[in-house]
Design a protein around this motif. Structure first.
Motif, mmCIF file in Angstrom:
data_model
loop_
_atom_site.group_PDB
_atom_site.id
_atom_site.type_symbol
_atom_site.label_atom_id
_atom_site.label_comp_id
_atom_site.label_asym_id
_atom_site.label_seq_id
_atom_site.Cartn_x
_atom_site.Cartn_y
_atom_site.Cartn_z
ATOM 1 N N PHE A 3 8.135 -4.290 5.078
ATOM 2 C CA PHE A 3 6.978 -4.025 5.918
ATOM 3 C C PHE A 3 5.777 -3.650 5.076
ATOM 4 N N GLY A 4 4.594 -4.055 5.567
ATOM 5 C CA GLY A 4 3.344 -3.721 4.911
ATOM 6 C C GLY A 4 2.572 -2.698 5.711
ATOM 7 N N ASP A 5 1.310 -2.567 5.380
ATOM 8 C CA ASP A 5 0.488 -1.532 5.981
ATOM 9 C C ASP A 5 0.297 -1.750 7.476
ATOM 10 N N PHE A 6 0.158 -3.028 7.897
ATOM 11 C CA PHE A 6 -0.059 -3.312 9.317
ATOM 12 C C PHE A 6 1.084 -2.781 10.168
ATOM 13 N N GLU A 7 2.311 -3.113 9.787
ATOM 14 C CA GLU A 7 3.459 -2.669 10.574
ATOM 15 C C GLU A 7 3.578 -1.139 10.569
ATOM 16 N N GLN A 8 3.276 -0.542 9.415
ATOM 17 C CA GLN A 8 3.360 0.922 9.337
ATOM 18 C C GLN A 8 2.360 1.587 10.274
ATOM 19 N N GLN A 9 1.126 1.108 10.257
ATOM 20 C CA GLN A 9 0.098 1.718 11.089
ATOM 21 C C GLN A 9 0.379 1.492 12.578
ATOM 22 N N LEU A 10 0.925 0.339 12.914
ATOM 23 C CA LEU A 10 1.275 0.071 14.307
ATOM 24 C C LEU A 10 2.349 1.042 14.786
ATOM 25 N N VAL A 11 3.385 1.211 13.987
ATOM 26 C CA VAL A 11 4.463 2.130 14.352
ATOM 27 C C VAL A 11 3.944 3.561 14.426
ATOM 28 N N LYS A 12 3.050 3.893 13.508
ATOM 29 C CA LYS A 12 2.468 5.242 13.520
ATOM 30 C C LYS A 12 1.697 5.467 14.817
ATOM 31 N N ALA A 13 0.905 4.490 15.239
ATOM 32 C CA ALA A 13 0.122 4.627 16.466
ATOM 33 C C ALA A 13 1.031 4.756 17.686
ATOM 34 N N MET A 14 2.087 3.934 17.759
ATOM 35 C CA MET A 14 3.001 4.010 18.889
ATOM 36 C C MET A 14 3.758 5.328 18.916
ATOM 37 N N SER A 15 4.049 5.851 17.736
ATOM 38 C CA SER A 15 4.733 7.143 17.670
ATOM 39 C C SER A 15 3.859 8.248 18.234
ATOM 40 N N ARG A 16 2.540 8.141 18.017
ATOM 41 C CA ARG A 16 1.626 9.137 18.577
ATOM 42 C C ARG A 16 1.501 8.986 20.089
ATOM 43 N N LEU A 17 1.448 7.705 20.549
ATOM 44 C CA LEU A 17 1.287 7.463 21.987
ATOM 45 C C LEU A 17 2.555 7.776 22.767
ATOM 46 N N ARG A 18 3.697 7.502 22.148
ATOM 47 C CA ARG A 18 4.984 7.718 22.806
ATOM 48 C C ARG A 18 5.877 8.582 21.927
ATOM 49 N N PRO A 19 5.603 9.883 21.846
ATOM 50 C CA PRO A 19 6.439 10.761 21.021
ATOM 51 C C PRO A 19 7.902 10.677 21.477
ATOM 52 N N GLY A 20 8.782 10.727 20.507
ATOM 53 C CA GLY A 20 10.202 10.692 20.825
ATOM 54 C C GLY A 20 10.778 9.305 20.985
ATOM 55 N N THR A 21 9.981 8.256 20.722
ATOM 56 C CA THR A 21 10.504 6.890 20.812
ATOM 57 C C THR A 21 11.640 6.710 19.825
ATOM 58 N N ASP A 22 12.702 6.097 20.274
ATOM 59 C CA ASP A 22 13.901 5.908 19.455
ATOM 60 C C ASP A 22 13.577 5.126 18.186
ATOM 61 N N ASP A 23 14.203 5.533 17.071
ATOM 62 C CA ASP A 23 13.966 4.857 15.794
ATOM 63 C C ASP A 23 14.289 3.370 15.862
ATOM 64 N N ALA A 24 15.323 3.007 16.603
ATOM 65 C CA ALA A 24 15.697 1.585 16.696
ATOM 66 C C ALA A 24 14.601 0.778 17.365
ATOM 67 N N LEU A 80 0.844 -1.184 0.000
ATOM 68 C CA LEU A 80 0.000 0.000 0.000
ATOM 69 C C LEU A 80 0.883 1.240 0.000
ATOM 70 N N GLU A 81 0.299 2.358 -0.319
ATOM 71 C CA GLU A 81 1.054 3.604 -0.288
ATOM 72 C C GLU A 81 1.558 3.852 1.133
ATOM 73 N N LEU A 82 2.756 4.420 1.242
ATOM 74 C CA LEU A 82 3.358 4.680 2.532
ATOM 75 C C LEU A 82 2.443 5.558 3.369
ATOM 76 N N ALA A 83 2.071 5.068 4.561
ATOM 77 C CA ALA A 83 1.105 5.769 5.393
ATOM 78 C C ALA A 83 1.772 6.678 6.414
#
Length: 615
Positions: free
Chosen positions: A28-49, A10-13
């Protein structure tokens, strides 16, 4: 084993993140992208690793892994060749960098505090990263097996004879030398957990029947009636086990080894699926668990190689701590389509030749080695052993020196048309018997020779072979037409469980004309069972089948079709499973490159269970 990347993406979300290059490479597919996106919102500043580790752990179960092993990502993740990918090679963080970020992240728990509430989504255990659920399943399975392996279970001797005497009556005297089947039965009767491992035809079902008989003969006469259960991962596997055990019981009864009372009790032990045994309520919830355990004193599970880690966790949770659990299967066959390689991990190094291994399970595992299905010196058995041991040169040598039992054809060999002719001739015979109303002989013809393919689509796949066979059969039989879905002679395979009609995923049948009335005749032991086509809605035409679907089946002549060497489907376990479906004759259609790729590529699912049990 390198695992295939996802297909169309899917297009990069996400906005520009650490995942961008990996999404572009198809990791990675859409599921992994959306999960990471949600965690980034819940925990701003989470390390990229940490976000990258989260995406890997979330991706893992979809490819059969229990976790993401950060030291072995090259085998877990397959991407396009670096030289051909825009942007150059993918750059994983160093292990030190990963460890530093994971140890301090609020999203990650260490094993020592992984069960604290509130739970964290990730567990960092050594060099493995788990979703919390899968870490819980793995540790629960390891701890339960270790406990059962060290706790003896009560076992009476109902008629005053010691267990040795009971086993002698069923297996013969042990004074003649070591008998692995007898040893497996002794362990099953005296241990909380025992494992019987072995390839096709090594006597696993022979042993199961005698374990049940011995458990009844050695029961405590003052205790409640012995309660035993037989289970398997699928309805088809359960039905096969039931048929095989019934044959063994008939032999024991007919020869006077067991009396009417024992035979009657054995006949009451009807195999079922693990889900049915546990009382399935939905996809993840069951009636029986630690709070409401199974009543059975003895539980035997066949085809354990197909049991996933989550299902094994549920099973162990439901079997009483004082009951005996026997796991039976072939650790070299294909693993569950879901996450985990439980049987392979549990058997571990016990199945390999060499010095005895130390581990909590070491004295609970019996590996049956002699293949009774094949004659001594069997070429099929030799090919199977060469594949199992990962010896590609020996496999090629044996197939090159093919004789009456084995043959090897390249996809462009003229002999492939001859093989197609054999399959079509069998198809014409199926139709003839079906038109004459003889369902049993039609089924026998359908199982005499069978094409099994590694893939469904593409050159050499299930659909290509099935279409070619069906078209040729219809052209060869006057008046036959595919215009009717339920044409007489059509072989079918059931693709879903239907408890109301008593049919299960993997059951096979043939459409038969009985004096003008059309029915589907399904195999039922030595006989057949008729069912109206209108009651079957989950079926496929069965001129050919996948190797995965063939697991547990046996055919007189097996034709194995392999895809191109680059196909990620090709593995050692897949080829071994295919070869061992053949009883009398084996034909392999595939290039040398494909054969070598399969033999040299063992399944390498990421899991920590083997380490927990054997380290």
């Amino acid at each position: 084993m390198a695992v295939p990347v996802r297909g169309e993406q899917l297009e990069l979300a996400l906005p520009s993140t650490v995942l961008d290059a990996f999404v572009a490479a198809g990791v990675f597919g859409d599921f992994e992208q959306q999960l990471v996106k949600a965690m980034s919102r819940l925990r701003p500043g989470t390390d990229d690793a940490v976000l990258l580790a989260l995406a890997l752990a979330a991706r893992a179960p979809g490819f059969g892994h229990v976790c993401a092993d950060l030291t072995d990502l090259d085998r877990q993740v397959a991407v396009a060749a670096d030289a051909e990918r825009e942007g150059g090679p993918l750059r994983w963080p160093s292990l030190d960098r990963w460890a530093e970020s994971l140890r301090t992240s609020a999203l990650v728990a260490a094993p020592t505090d992984a069960t604290r509430v509130p739970l964290r989504p990730l567990v960092w255990d050594g060099h493995r990263v788990y979703l919390q659920r899968y870490w819980s399943h793995e540790t629960a399975v390891a701890e339960d097996l270790a406990t059962r392996a060290t706790v003896p279970v009560p076992n009476g001797t109902g008629d005053g004879r010691p267990i040795g005497a009971v086993l002698d009556s069923l297996f013969g005297s042990s004074e003649e030398g070591p008998d692995l089947q007898r040893l497996a039965a002794a362990r099953a009767l005296t241990c909380g957990i025992s494992i019987i491992a072995g390839g096709p035809g090594t006597g696993k079902t022979h042993t199961i029947a005698r374990i049940l008989a011995a458990a009844y003969l050695a029961r405590d006469p003052d205790a409640p009636r012995l309660r035993a259960a037989l289970a398997a991962p699928t309805g088809k596997a359960a039905a096969r086990m039931g048929e095989a055990v019934t044959r063994e019981v008939a032999l024991l009864h007919g020869s006077g080894v067991i009396d009417d009372e024992v035979a009657s009790w054995l006949g009451e032990v009807q195999p079922m699926t693990i889900h049915r045994l546990l009382g399935r309520r939905d996809g993840t919830h069951f009636k029986h668990d630690r709070r409401d355990p199974l009543v059975h004193d003895l539980v035997v599970v066949d085809e354990t190689s197909m049991v996933s880690l989550p299902l094994m966790a549920r099973l162990l949770d439901a079997v009483r701590p004082d009951a005996r659990l026997v796991l039976v299967g072939d650790p070299y066959q294909l693993a569950s389509i879901e996450a985990g390689t439980v049987l392979g991990d549990v058997v571990g190094p016990a199945s390999e030749p060499g010095e005895p291994q130390a581990g909590v399970m070491a004295e609970r595992i019996t590996v049956l080695q002699r293949m009774h299905r094949f004659d001594e010196g069997s070429a099929i058995a030799a090919v199977a052993e060469a594949v199992r041991s990962g010896d590609a040169d020996r496999t090629i040598e044996l197939l090159t020196d093919a004789g009456a039992e084995t043959s090897w054809l390249r996809p462009d060999d003229a002999g492939v048309e001859d093989v197609l002719g054999l399959l079509v001739a069998a198809g014409v015979e199926i139709v003839g018997f079906a038109q004459a109303g003889d369902g049993r002989r039609a089924l026998d013809a359908a199982t005499r020779i069978k094409l099994i393919a590694a893939t469904r689509r593409g050159p050499g796949g299930l659909y290509e072979w099935g279409e070619n066979i069906e078209r040729a059969v219809i052209e060869a039989v006057p008046g036959l037409s595919r215009a009717r879905r339920w044409y007489v002679g059509r072989p079918i395979i059931v693709t879903g469980n239907d408890l109301m009609n008593g049919v299960f995923n993997g059951d096979v049948g043939v459409v038969v004309n009985h004096d003008g009335e059309i029915s589907v005749d399904l195999g039922d032991g030595e006989g057949v069972r008729r069912i109206s086509p209108s009651r079957l809605d989950q079926v496929e035409t069965w001129w050919a089948m996948t190797i995965h679907k063939s697991q547990g089946s046996e055919f007189s002549h097996v034709v194995v079709s392999l895809p191109q060497a680059a196909s990620p489907t090709l593995t050692r376990e897949l080829l071994y499973t295919a070869v061992t479906r053949a009883k009398d004759r084996l034909t392999i259609v595939g290039s040398e490159e494909s054969l070598r790729a399969a033999v040299d590529r063992p399944i390498a699912r990421a899991s920590g269970l083997r380490h927990r049990l054997w380290a």
